[in-house]
Design a protein around this motif. Sequence first.
Motif, PDB file in Angstrom:
ATOM      1  N   PHE A 134       0.774  -1.069  -0.156  1.00 51.28           N
ATOM      2  CA  PHE A 134       0.190   0.064  -0.131  1.00 51.28           C
ATOM      3  C   PHE A 134       0.816   1.202  -0.178  1.00 51.28           C
ATOM      4  N   VAL A 135       2.133   1.203   1.065  1.00 50.94           N
ATOM      5  CA  VAL A 135       2.794   2.504   1.042  1.00 50.94           C
ATOM      6  C   VAL A 135       3.388   2.681  -0.311  1.00 50.94           C
ATOM      7  N   VAL A 136       4.055   1.592  -1.028  1.00 47.70           N
ATOM      8  CA  VAL A 136       4.613   1.844  -2.326  1.00 47.70           C
ATOM      9  C   VAL A 136       3.851   2.068  -3.390  1.00 47.70           C
ATOM     10  N   ASN A 137       2.556   1.623  -3.367  1.00 48.20           N
ATOM     11  CA  ASN A 137       1.710   2.291  -4.559  1.00 48.20           C
ATOM     12  C   ASN A 137       1.312   3.604  -4.134  1.00 48.20           C
ATOM     13  N   ALA A 138       1.083   4.012  -3.018  1.00 42.27           N
ATOM     14  CA  ALA A 138       0.681   5.420  -2.638  1.00 42.27           C
ATOM     15  C   ALA A 138       2.008   6.376  -2.935  1.00 42.27           C
ATOM     16  N   ALA A 139       3.341   5.764  -2.724  1.00 36.80           N
ATOM     17  CA  ALA A 139       4.332   6.546  -3.175  1.00 36.80           C
ATOM     18  C   ALA A 139       4.349   6.767  -4.559  1.00 36.80           C
ATOM     19  N   LEU A 140       4.045   5.807  -5.293  1.00 38.78           N
ATOM     20  CA  LEU A 140       4.218   6.055  -6.887  1.00 38.78           C
ATOM     21  C   LEU A 140       3.052   6.781  -7.366  1.00 38.78           C
ATOM     22  N   VAL A 141       1.922   6.560  -6.748  1.00 38.19           N
ATOM     23  CA  VAL A 141       0.572   7.483  -7.136  1.00 38.19           C
ATOM     24  C   VAL A 141       1.221   9.182  -6.999  1.00 38.19           C
ATOM     25  N   ALA A 142       1.839   9.479  -5.929  1.00 31.31           N
ATOM     26  CA  ALA A 142       2.182  10.843  -5.466  1.00 31.31           C
ATOM     27  C   ALA A 142       3.289  11.238  -6.459  1.00 31.31           C
ATOM     28  N   LEU A 143       4.113  10.173  -6.941  1.00 27.91           N
ATOM     29  CA  LEU A 143       5.037  10.585  -8.024  1.00 27.91           C
ATOM     30  C   LEU A 143       4.652  11.016  -9.092  1.00 27.91           C
ATOM     31  N   GLU A 144       3.553  10.024  -9.583  1.00 27.36           N
ATOM     32  CA  GLU A 144       2.854   9.942 -10.947  1.00 27.36           C
ATOM     33  C   GLU A 144       2.174  11.365 -11.063  1.00 27.36           C
ATOM     34  N   GLN A 145       1.410  11.836 -10.060  1.00 28.00           N
ATOM     35  CA  GLN A 145       0.690  13.048 -10.071  1.00 28.00           C
ATOM     36  C   GLN A 145       1.621  14.215  -9.853  1.00 28.00           C
ATOM     37  N   HIS A 146       2.584  14.190  -9.444  1.00 29.77           N
ATOM     38  CA  HIS A 146       3.757  15.121  -9.528  1.00 29.77           C
ATOM     39  C   HIS A 146       4.133  15.661 -10.922  1.00 29.77           C
ATOM     40  N   PHE A 147       4.857  14.338 -11.472  1.00 28.99           N
ATOM     41  CA  PHE A 147       5.222  14.596 -12.707  1.00 28.99           C
ATOM     42  C   PHE A 147       4.308  14.897 -13.924  1.00 28.99           C
ATOM     43  N   SER A 148       2.817  14.491 -13.773  1.00 32.56           N
ATOM     44  CA  SER A 148       1.914  14.608 -14.777  1.00 32.56           C
ATOM     45  C   SER A 148       0.806  15.748 -14.564  1.00 32.56           C
ATOM     46  N   ARG A 149       1.254  16.506 -13.547  1.00 33.96           N
ATOM     47  CA  ARG A 149       0.112  17.410 -13.125  1.00 33.96           C
ATOM     48  C   ARG A 149       0.045  18.528 -14.399  1.00 33.96           C
ATOM     49  N   TRP A 150       0.773  18.539 -15.135  1.00 35.70           N
ATOM     50  CA  TRP A 150       0.547  19.485 -16.265  1.00 35.70           C
ATOM     51  C   TRP A 150      -0.661  19.107 -17.142  1.00 35.70           C
ATOM     52  N   ALA A 151      -0.916  17.565 -17.213  1.00 35.94           N
ATOM     53  CA  ALA A 151      -1.747  16.844 -18.119  1.00 35.94           C
ATOM     54  C   ALA A 151      -3.325  17.347 -17.386  1.00 35.94           C
ATOM     55  N   ARG A 152      -3.273  17.755 -16.040  1.00 32.57           N
ATOM     56  CA  ARG A 152      -4.733  17.873 -15.325  1.00 32.57           C
ATOM     57  C   ARG A 152      -4.870  19.349 -15.373  1.00 32.57           C
ATOM     58  N   ALA A 153      -3.860  20.157 -15.903  1.00 33.04           N
ATOM     59  CA  ALA A 153      -4.267  21.598 -15.726  1.00 33.04           C
ATOM     60  C   ALA A 153      -5.210  22.331 -16.949  1.00 33.04           C
TER      61      ALA A 153
END
Length: 280
Positions: free
Chosen positions: A261-280
């Motif tokens: 769970f922790v590994v998945n949550a960390a990777l989700v946070a990383l994904e949201q950080h690097f792809s935040r421009w796509a949600r803008a």
Amino acid sequence: MSTLVLPDQQVRVENTTVRRVRPTRRFGAALRKTLYRSGAIIGFLLVWELVPQFVLEPASRVFLPPLHEVLQQLWKMIISGDLGTHIVASLGRSAIGFILAVIIGVPVGLVVAWFAKVGDFLNPLLEVFRNTAALALLPVFTLLLGIGELSKVSIVLYAAFFPVLLNTILGARSVDPLLIRAGKTLGLNNFEIFSKVVLPASVPIIFTGIRMAGTSAVLVLIAAEMIGAKAGLGYLITNSQASFLIPKMYAAILTVAVLGFVVNAALVALEQHFSRWARA
């Protein structure tokens, strides 16, 4: 809202009411939302605690101890440092295999997606291997590389490689053709289109593959550690079961669940950080 009428103009004055939400109300709403989302997990833990005590017979209770006994055992393992040793061993193997999978998988995926002839040549082979379960090849890795660290890191690398590779290919091939056409219209060469258009547009899907690879890396490693390992969470589960230390076995399984769970949550946070421009 009020309206003032002047001789030569009409001025509308709006009285906006600023709603200030009290901190206590916001805290209450956040707490209710958290409890609602955690309801299924809390219910499961309650069932785990109550069923062994009030439903199961004493003979069956040995194989499914109540949650509090498992947590007590887990705390003992944390205090003694035994659990930390196994977690470090598992995380080290997973991290090495996972990082190698990303380092190899992303460039290979981009090459396969960008060069059609390379893709046509490699796709049949990739299809064969990606449909072969990693655990089915575990005996082969063990025979060829031994029962040491190399075979376990290699099986993690194999399991994590294909999610990264396939999502990278999908991401690079899913780029909007209009963006590529616009880049060519602006005079960009192939390398600039690839680096400034294709690669950034592929990032969200590539990170989806990286997140899937992270989960696979943990799960496959646990299975690999059940064979021939001397440390790691998979070894801890198997050894506890063989020694009939049932609460210890469940404590190790609980640790694997939390770790995943922790590994998945960390990777989700990383994904949201690097792809935040796509949600803008």
